[in-house]
Design a protein around this motif. Structure first.
Motif, PDB file in Angstrom:
ATOM      1  N   HIS A 110     -79.281  -3.868 -24.704  1.00 18.77           N
ATOM      2  CA  HIS A 110     -77.855  -3.655 -24.473  1.00 18.77           C
ATOM      3  C   HIS A 110     -77.104  -4.483 -25.523  1.00 18.77           C
ATOM      4  O   HIS A 110     -77.246  -5.705 -25.565  1.00 18.77           O
ATOM      5  CB  HIS A 110     -77.517  -4.118 -23.063  1.00 18.77           C
ATOM      6  CG  HIS A 110     -76.133  -3.758 -22.590  1.00 18.77           C
ATOM      7  ND1 HIS A 110     -75.013  -3.802 -23.400  1.00 18.77           N
ATOM      8  CD2 HIS A 110     -75.680  -3.374 -21.362  1.00 18.77           C
ATOM      9  CE1 HIS A 110     -73.949  -3.457 -22.700  1.00 18.77           C
ATOM     10  NE2 HIS A 110     -74.331  -3.186 -21.467  1.00 18.77           N
ATOM     11  N   HIS A 149     -81.947  -3.909 -19.242  1.00 21.52           N
ATOM     12  CA  HIS A 149     -80.619  -3.281 -19.156  1.00 21.52           C
ATOM     13  C   HIS A 149     -80.527  -2.041 -20.052  1.00 21.52           C
ATOM     14  O   HIS A 149     -79.473  -1.757 -20.623  1.00 21.52           O
ATOM     15  CB  HIS A 149     -79.526  -4.282 -19.532  1.00 21.52           C
ATOM     16  CG  HIS A 149     -79.347  -5.394 -18.552  1.00 21.52           C
ATOM     17  ND1 HIS A 149     -78.677  -5.243 -17.365  1.00 21.52           N
ATOM     18  CD2 HIS A 149     -79.779  -6.678 -18.591  1.00 21.52           C
ATOM     19  CE1 HIS A 149     -78.694  -6.399 -16.697  1.00 21.52           C
ATOM     20  NE2 HIS A 149     -79.357  -7.280 -17.418  1.00 21.52           N
ATOM     21  N   ASP A 152     -77.785   0.724 -19.023  1.00 20.44           N
ATOM     22  CA  ASP A 152     -76.424   0.267 -19.306  1.00 20.44           C
ATOM     23  C   ASP A 152     -76.209   0.173 -20.813  1.00 20.44           C
ATOM     24  O   ASP A 152     -75.129   0.487 -21.328  1.00 20.44           O
ATOM     25  CB  ASP A 152     -76.187  -1.101 -18.657  1.00 20.44           C
ATOM     26  CG  ASP A 152     -76.266  -1.031 -17.141  1.00 20.44           C
ATOM     27  OD1 ASP A 152     -75.766  -0.043 -16.577  1.00 20.44           O
ATOM     28  OD2 ASP A 152     -76.826  -1.947 -16.530  1.00 20.44           O
ATOM     29  N   ARG A 155     -75.533   3.594 -22.286  1.00 18.15           N
ATOM     30  CA  ARG A 155     -74.144   4.015 -22.081  1.00 18.15           C
ATOM     31  C   ARG A 155     -73.222   3.368 -23.098  1.00 18.15           C
ATOM     32  O   ARG A 155     -72.278   3.985 -23.596  1.00 18.15           O
ATOM     33  CB  ARG A 155     -73.690   3.623 -20.671  1.00 18.15           C
ATOM     34  CG  ARG A 155     -74.170   4.520 -19.558  1.00 18.15           C
ATOM     35  CD  ARG A 155     -73.711   3.964 -18.219  1.00 18.15           C
ATOM     36  NE  ARG A 155     -74.118   4.770 -17.090  1.00 18.15           N
ATOM     37  CZ  ARG A 155     -74.332   4.309 -15.880  1.00 18.15           C
ATOM     38  NH1 ARG A 155     -74.187   3.009 -15.654  1.00 18.15           N
ATOM     39  NH2 ARG A 155     -74.678   5.113 -14.903  1.00 18.15           N
TER      40      ARG A 155
END
Length: 525
Positions: A110, A149, A152, A155
């Motif tokens: 991330h 992660h 996330d 995204r």
């Protein structure tokens, strides 16, 4: 190890141990590892050597104390620190020296985590991954990478998240496990992201948390999307809402999707293994857990029982024996004649239709007064015996009982019970002292009867539950007492109901002793 084409990877000893209230010793971890190996998992993650002294000790002892037949041990750790070579990082050295054939590295995928948590650049994070993976590979260890992660991160910056996957694979990581670290994904959206990661040509795994209640469903969706490595924890242990329950994942993939993950004889031990692990962790087992819970194949409604009497598969999605579990019939006020007949058969009785109808009526009448037989199988069997015999079948009769509770000068509460019984033609008067009225009654009964029935010395009262059934009456409310008793061969539960809690307790206690005598082979007088 069964097959390298699809991995079953357990992380109970590391991720599962982060569950609130769960504290494992090194001996506990070694015991759990043996149980998991019995199941036939491919990999067991032992912990983080170097960062945790307990885990360092685990890997040291595992070299001589674990004789794994199916699984390989994996050591967990992080990529090297920013600005330090992997060969010079002491935590990487601990992984190298752990003796584990497999190392699982956690890495940031991330972009915001890289910049805010690691406080380094996106380029340096990729270099940390590349350097650590290639260094451990050169040292002869197999490397998996947990992309923390990942969903996330995808995204936020999909190009960078996928670049983390490519970098790890090109450096020599065998598997890149995509981690739903926050546990917030749903199956359809997770599958789309997994498909994108599979498109990099890297081997993809999945690691899900259960914060949305979808960890198992997300894991299955990932497999359908192309993941060939699944991670999870025994009994769904883990931080917050837990991790994907590895037992449910394995059973679903093997029995529903046709994957050959663990030997069939090991799968049939799954229920035993699940419960054995709860004994080690001292965490109360979830009775409603899929496949392995004691209620997973328990049937209560009369309609269900009628169908099961014709064909058990009508209300069961698998044969419980496939996972080492059993079908159970629960008897309650919802029971019909079929439920009672099946329960009777389970207990070794073939009940005539007239007896079944009479027993159903008695169960419904008693449950309307507060009794419960689904939680007190022993009480139901005694009721069944009475119905079949047409009389009350007992080994002793009660003339009277009395309990006195006294507070002594030292402010200590002492209970004294006196019971007057008749057994084998004798009148018996017996007194017992205990730390409470029920304990005193229990001692008095057994002291009085042990001369005639020595087996009673083996009985132990192991649980005592009280429930107020009608709270509107205050201290005069109807009380239900459930008592669990054990001997060397098992345990059983009995129930009593009365406005007086001592009388309710006495009913359950008398039944517990009677049932224990039946178990010992004594015929009623």
């Amino acid at each position: 190890m069964t097959d390298d084409r699809f991995h079953v990877y357990d992380t109970t000893l590391r991720d599962g141990a982060q569950q609130e209230g769960l504290n494992l010793t090194v001996a506990d971890k070694l015991a759990i590892a043996r149980h998991l190996d019995d199941l036939g998992v491919g990999f067991i993650e032992g912990g983080w050597p170097g960062a945790n002294p307990k885990d360092t000790e685990f890997f040291r002892r595992a070299r001589t104390e674990l004789d794994l037949k199916h699984a390989r041990l994996a050591a967990f750790g992080a990529t090297r620190r920013a600005g330090v070579k992997a060969a010079d990082d002491p935590l990487v050295a601990a992984l190298r020296e752990s003796g584990a054939p497999v190392v699982t590295l956690v890495a940031k995928s991330h972009d915001r985590h890289v910049e805010l948590a690691l406080r380094t650049t996106l380029e340096e994070n990729l270099a940390m991954i590349r350097d650590t993976v290639s260094h451990l590979r050169a040292e002869g260890q197999r490397v998996f990478l947990d992309a923390e992660h990942f969903f996330d991160g995808y995204r936020s910056n999909p190009a960078y998240a996928l670049e983390v996957v490519r970098t790890a694979a090109e450096a020599g990581a065998s598997v890149i496990a995509l981690c739903d670290t926050n546990g917030g994904m749903l199956p359809d959206e997770l599958a789309e992201v997994v498909q994108a990661a599979v498109g990099t040509s890297a081997r993809i795994g999945i690691h899900c948390h259960d914060d949305t209640g979808c960890a198992v469903a997300n894991t299955l969706a990932a497999v359908k999307a192309g993941a060939t490595h699944v991670q999870g924890c025994a009994n769904g242990y883990g931080e917050r809402s837990g991790n994907a329950n590895l037992f449910t994942v394995v059973a679903n993939l093997q029995l529903k999707r046709g994957f050959d993950l663990v030997p069939a004889e090991s799968l049939s031990e799954m229920t035993r293994i699940a419960h054995a692990i709860t004994e080690v962790t001292n965490v109360t087992p979830n009775s409603h857990a899929p496949y392995v819970g004691v209620s997973a194949f328990a049937h209560k409604a009369g309609l269900h029982a009628s169908a099961i009497k014709v064909d058990p598969n009508l209300y069961q999605h698998i044969d419980p024996a496939q996972v080492g579990n059993d079908m159970r019939m629960l008897v309650s006020d919802m029971a019909g004649r079929a439920s009672v007949e099946l329960k009777g058969r389970e207990l070794g009785y073939e009940l005539p239709a007239e007896t079944s109808r009479e027993l159903v009526d008695r169960v419904k009448d008693l449950e309307s007064k507060g009794y419960t037989f689904e939680a007190a199988d022993a009480s139901f069997e005694l009721l069944l015996r009475d119905t079949v015999a047409g009389r009350r079948t007992r080994h002793f009769t009660v003339e009277s009982w009395r309990v006195i509770v006294e507070r002594t000068r030292g402010a200590e509460l002492v209970s004294e019970a006196t019971v007057k019984l008749h057994a084998k033609g004798e009148r018996i008067v017996s007194t017992g002292e205990g730390n409470g009225p029920v304990n005193a009654l229990d001692k008095a009964v057994r002291l009085g009867l042990e001369r005639l029935y020595p087996e009673l010395a083996r009985l132990e009262l192991t649980d005592f539950k009280v429930r107020i059934l009608e709270g509107t009456y205050g201290t005069g409310a109807v009380t239900r007492v459930l008592i669990t008793t054990s001997d060397a061969d098992g345990e059983w539960s009995t129930v009593g109901v009365d406005e007086n809690i001592i009388e309710a307790s006495w009913q359950a206690l008398e039944q517990a002793v009677t049932y224990g005598l039946f178990r010992a082979g004594h015929a009623a007088g």
